[in-house]
Design an enzyme around this catalytic site. Structure first.
Site, PDB file in Angstrom:
ATOM      1  N   TYR A   1      28.721  74.777  58.205  1.00  0.00           N
ATOM      2  CA  TYR A   1      26.969  74.949  58.124  1.00  0.00           C
ATOM      3  C   TYR A   1      26.958  76.334  58.265  1.00  0.00           C
ATOM      4  CZ  TYR A   1      27.016  70.030  59.974  1.00  0.00           C
ATOM      5  OH  TYR A   1      27.462  68.800  60.323  1.00  0.00           O
TER       6      TYR A   1
ATOM      7  N   SER B   1      22.840  61.358  60.165  1.00  0.00           N
ATOM      8  CA  SER B   1      21.830  60.708  59.136  1.00  0.00           C
ATOM      9  C   SER B   1      21.211  59.281  59.861  1.00  0.00           C
ATOM     10  CB  SER B   1      22.343  60.274  57.898  1.00  0.00           C
ATOM     11  OG  SER B   1      21.193  60.417  56.962  1.00  0.00           O
ATOM     12  N   PRO B   2      20.791  59.345  61.063  1.00  0.00           N
ATOM     13  CA  PRO B   2      20.650  58.122  61.674  1.00  0.00           C
ATOM     14  C   PRO B   2      19.021  57.670  61.173  1.00  0.00           C
ATOM     15  CG  PRO B   2      20.129  59.858  63.258  1.00  0.00           C
ATOM     16  CD  PRO B   2      20.834  60.359  62.067  1.00  0.00           C
ATOM     17  N   LEU B   3      18.428  58.543  60.639  1.00  0.00           N
ATOM     18  CA  LEU B   3      16.957  58.108  59.756  1.00  0.00           C
ATOM     19  C   LEU B   3      17.155  58.027  58.516  1.00  0.00           C
ATOM     20  CD1 LEU B   3      14.682  60.307  62.062  1.00  0.00           C
ATOM     21  CD2 LEU B   3      15.329  57.936  62.216  1.00  0.00           C
TER      22      LEU B   3
ATOM     23  N   GLY C   1      18.170  59.747  55.806  1.00  0.00           N
ATOM     24  CA  GLY C   1      17.812  60.993  55.126  1.00  0.00           C
ATOM     25  C   GLY C   1      16.126  61.015  55.130  1.00  0.00           C
ATOM     26  N   GLY C   2      15.604  60.658  56.196  1.00  0.00           N
ATOM     27  CA  GLY C   2      14.318  60.645  56.403  1.00  0.00           C
ATOM     28  C   GLY C   2      13.194  59.332  55.890  1.00  0.00           C
TER      29      GLY C   2
ATOM     30  N   LYS D   1       7.743  58.110  55.544  1.00  0.00           N
ATOM     31  CA  LYS D   1       6.917  59.081  54.843  1.00  0.00           C
ATOM     32  C   LYS D   1       6.795  58.791  53.613  1.00  0.00           C
ATOM     33  CE  LYS D   1      10.808  62.389  54.524  1.00  0.00           C
ATOM     34  NZ  LYS D   1      10.785  63.917  54.714  1.00  0.00           N
TER      35      LYS D   1
END
Length: 339
Positions: free
Chosen positions: A54, A225-227, A229-230, A235
């Site tokens: 990173y 990535s528990p969401l 990728g958003g 949204k």
């Protein structure tokens, strides 16, 4: 009061949400990163996850930026003993990989040579004398698992590393590693970091195989990535134009389906009933899954972080969990995305 969760069968206990730092030095500068870590720590957070690579791909730099930012924060705050610092090894580091000197395989992978060098480099960037959880970022098919585990065991014996984990391993790869550790009397992985969410393309494989291995052998799960990728923040709206971003294009390609939007609609309904937001409900569902320790969340601002931290106090009923699981049909979603 927050209940900290045991990482597998290890002696580590983690805050229910880990703080991911892939965005530090990329979409969140150092000042913002310090503010985010301050807010996480103030809320009782104790688990920060980074990696040596990173943010190597973000601005053409050779990596290590996120580790350096985390290291400066820990040193400035003087809270090293309160924190569980996790980082990873495997990806290519440094510059000049295409100079015709076979440097690629000298500066990446899971060989003894690279693991020992990469760990020393991470310790310097983090400005610590040990790493609490040192993870293999993904597999290295060119290096025998015995060599990798032997090198990691040596790091534990030297005192440079406390526990070892893996990331992005299949069930059979994890079983191979656990068997080797048992038969060769080597350190064993205490955790695995898979991609896992309600919308994860790998969810079926995880639940059918990897999750069962984790439960049976006491391996803690700390998914990235528990969401989705958003997507699970709600949204994105069904049938509306995409915002202009690389992430939006990726979601449209990997996650836009009627089945997935049905899942999001269910999250919104459950969230409304609990005075919460969809992202909190998605994370609370994850925390109720077997072998789950701490999903790793990311935030570009304190306000985003605080919203996600609200998950810790959210209690879903068995009925809520069952309804979310029923609606989130990953077989249907996969069929729609492949058609």
């Amino acid at each position: 009061m927050t209940t900290y969760r045991r990482l597998g069968k290890s002696g580590l206990h983690l805050f229910p949400l880990g703080l991911g730092t892939m965005q530090f030095g990329w979409s969140a500068g150092e000042e913002a990163a310090f503010e985010i870590m301050d807010a996480y720590y103030a809320a009782g957070g104790n688990f920060i996850d980074t990696a040596d690579v990173y943010t190597a791909w973000a601005k053409g730099n050779p990596g290590g930026i996120s580790e350096e930012i985390v290291g400066r924060w820990v040193k400035a705050r003087g809270n090293r003993d309160d924190m569980v610092i996790a980082t990873k090894v495997r990806g290519a580091m440094g510059e000049g990989f295409s100079q015709g000197r076979n440097t690629v395989h000298q500066r990446e992978g899971l060989s003894r040579r690279w693991i020992l060098k990469a760990c020393e480099d991470s310790l310097k960037r983090l400005q610590v004398d040990h790493i609490d959880l040192y993870q293999t970022h993904f597999i290295d098919p060119l290096t025998p698992i015995e060599e990798t585990l032997s090198a990691l065991t040596e790091l534990v014996q030297r005192g440079y590393v406390r526990y070892i984990g893996c990331s992005n391993y299949s069930a059979w790869r994890l079983m191979q590693a656990l068997w080797t550790s048992d038969k060769k009397n080597l350190e064993a992985f205490v955790s695995i970091q898979p991609e896992y969410s309600l919308l994860s393309p790998t969810r079926a494989n995880f639940e059918r195989e990897l999750q069962k291995v984790a439960v049976e052998y006491g391996v803690g799960v700390i998914p990235w990535s528990p969401l989705g990728g958003g997507m699970l923040t709600g949204k994105y709206q069904r049938g509306t134009a995409l915002p202009e971003s690389v992430r939006a294009d990726e979601n449209a390609r990997r996650r836009f389906s009627d089945a997935n939007f049905d899942t999001i609609d269910t999250l919104k309904a459950v969230a409304e009933a609990h005075n919460a937001v969809p992202a909190q409900v998605a994370l609370a569902w994850l925390l109720a899954q077997p072998a789950m320790t701490a999903p790793i969340i990311g935030a570009n601002s304190v306000s985003q972080l605080k919203e996600l931290l609200g998950t810790v106090s959210l209690k879903l009923s068995e009925k809520d969990l069952a309804e979310i699981s029923r609606v989130s049909d990953w077989e249907r979603a996969r069929t729609e995305l492949e058609s």
